[in-house]
Design a protein around this motif. Structure first.
Motif, short mmCIF file in Angstrom:
data_model
loop_
_atom_site.label_atom_id
_atom_site.label_comp_id
_atom_site.label_asym_id
_atom_site.label_seq_id
_atom_site.Cartn_x
_atom_site.Cartn_y
_atom_site.Cartn_z
N TRP A 9 0.83 -1.21 0.00
CA TRP A 9 0.00 0.00 0.00
C TRP A 9 0.86 1.25 0.00
CZ3 TRP A 9 -4.91 -0.40 -1.20
CH2 TRP A 9 -5.59 -1.59 -0.92
N ASP A 10 1.95 1.21 0.76
CA ASP A 10 2.82 2.39 0.84
C ASP A 10 3.47 2.69 -0.51
OD1 ASP A 10 4.32 0.02 1.08
OD2 ASP A 10 5.85 0.97 2.33
N ARG A 11 3.89 1.67 -1.22
CA ARG A 11 4.49 1.88 -2.55
C ARG A 11 3.44 2.38 -3.53
NH1 ARG A 11 9.10 0.83 -4.87
NH2 ARG A 11 9.87 -0.58 -3.27
N CYS A 56 1.64 6.95 -6.84
CA CYS A 56 0.53 7.81 -7.26
C CYS A 56 0.62 9.22 -6.70
CB CYS A 56 -0.79 7.18 -6.84
SG CYS A 56 -1.10 5.58 -7.65
N GLY A 57 1.54 9.45 -5.77
CA GLY A 57 1.71 10.78 -5.20
C GLY A 57 0.58 11.19 -4.27
N VAL A 58 0.01 10.21 -3.60
CA VAL A 58 -1.07 10.48 -2.64
C VAL A 58 -0.77 9.75 -1.34
CG1 VAL A 58 -2.81 10.79 -4.46
CG2 VAL A 58 -2.47 8.53 -3.47
N SER A 59 -1.60 9.96 -0.34
CA SER A 59 -1.41 9.28 0.94
C SER A 59 -1.86 7.82 0.83
CB SER A 59 -2.21 9.97 2.04
OG SER A 59 -3.60 9.78 1.83
N GLU A 60 -1.34 7.01 1.72
CA GLU A 60 -1.76 5.61 1.77
C GLU A 60 -3.27 5.51 2.03
OE1 GLU A 60 -0.90 1.63 4.40
OE2 GLU A 60 0.78 3.00 4.06
N ARG A 61 -3.78 6.41 2.86
CA ARG A 61 -5.22 6.42 3.15
C ARG A 61 -6.03 6.65 1.87
NH1 ARG A 61 -7.89 3.71 6.02
NH2 ARG A 61 -9.42 3.64 4.41
N SER A 62 -5.54 7.53 1.02
CA SER A 62 -6.24 7.79 -0.25
C SER A 62 -6.29 6.54 -1.12
CB SER A 62 -5.55 8.91 -1.03
OG SER A 62 -5.70 10.14 -0.37
N VAL A 63 -5.17 5.83 -1.20
CA VAL A 63 -5.14 4.61 -2.00
C VAL A 63 -6.10 3.57 -1.41
CG1 VAL A 63 -3.70 2.72 -2.85
CG2 VAL A 63 -2.79 5.03 -2.78
N ILE A 115 -9.82 5.38 -8.34
CA ILE A 115 -8.49 5.56 -8.90
C ILE A 115 -8.57 6.31 -10.23
CG2 ILE A 115 -8.48 3.32 -10.06
CD1 ILE A 115 -5.45 3.19 -9.27
N ARG A 116 -7.59 7.18 -10.46
CA ARG A 116 -7.49 7.90 -11.72
C ARG A 116 -6.81 6.99 -12.75
NH1 ARG A 116 -4.28 12.93 -9.29
NH2 ARG A 116 -3.03 11.14 -8.70
N MET A 117 -7.12 7.19 -14.00
CA MET A 117 -6.56 6.36 -15.07
C MET A 117 -5.04 6.42 -15.10
SD MET A 117 -9.08 4.80 -16.29
CE MET A 117 -8.22 4.01 -17.61
N ILE A 118 -4.45 7.60 -14.94
CA ILE A 118 -2.99 7.73 -14.97
C ILE A 118 -2.37 6.93 -13.84
CG2 ILE A 118 -2.93 9.89 -13.64
CD1 ILE A 118 -0.62 8.99 -16.59
#
Length: 80
Positions: free
Chosen positions: A23-25, A30-37, A49-52
């Motif tokens: 999750w951390d990787r 993605c340049g976001v927080s782990e919580r966001s992922v 999730i965004r396509m990019i």
């Protein structure tokens, strides 16, 4: 308790990627927080999730020994 994620969903695919690379990787890529992922993987959360970022995670998954690009594979299956 683990939430059930339906097959052929972006949430399920993201959990597969995170199981391989962490999750951390995923968050770092993605340049976001782990919580966001983790929120992206939650079927009860409105963010997705965004396509990019799906493309970036596909590359990372393959670089870590994955057998296919999971988001690409998911989209192919859903479009057929």
């Amino acid at each position: 308790m683990t939430k059930r994620r339906e097959p052929l969903t972006y949430q399920h695919t993201l959990t597969k990627v995170a199981a391989r690379i962490g999750w951390d990787r995923c968050a770092h890529i993605c340049g976001v927080s782990e919580r966001s992922v983790r929120n992206w993987s939650d079927p009860d959360c409105e963010t997705e999730i965004r396509m990019i970022d799906a493309e970036r995670l596909d590359r990372a998954y393959l670089e870590h020994g994955g057998e296919c690009a999971p988001f690409h594979h998911l989209m192919t299956l859903r479009l057929e």
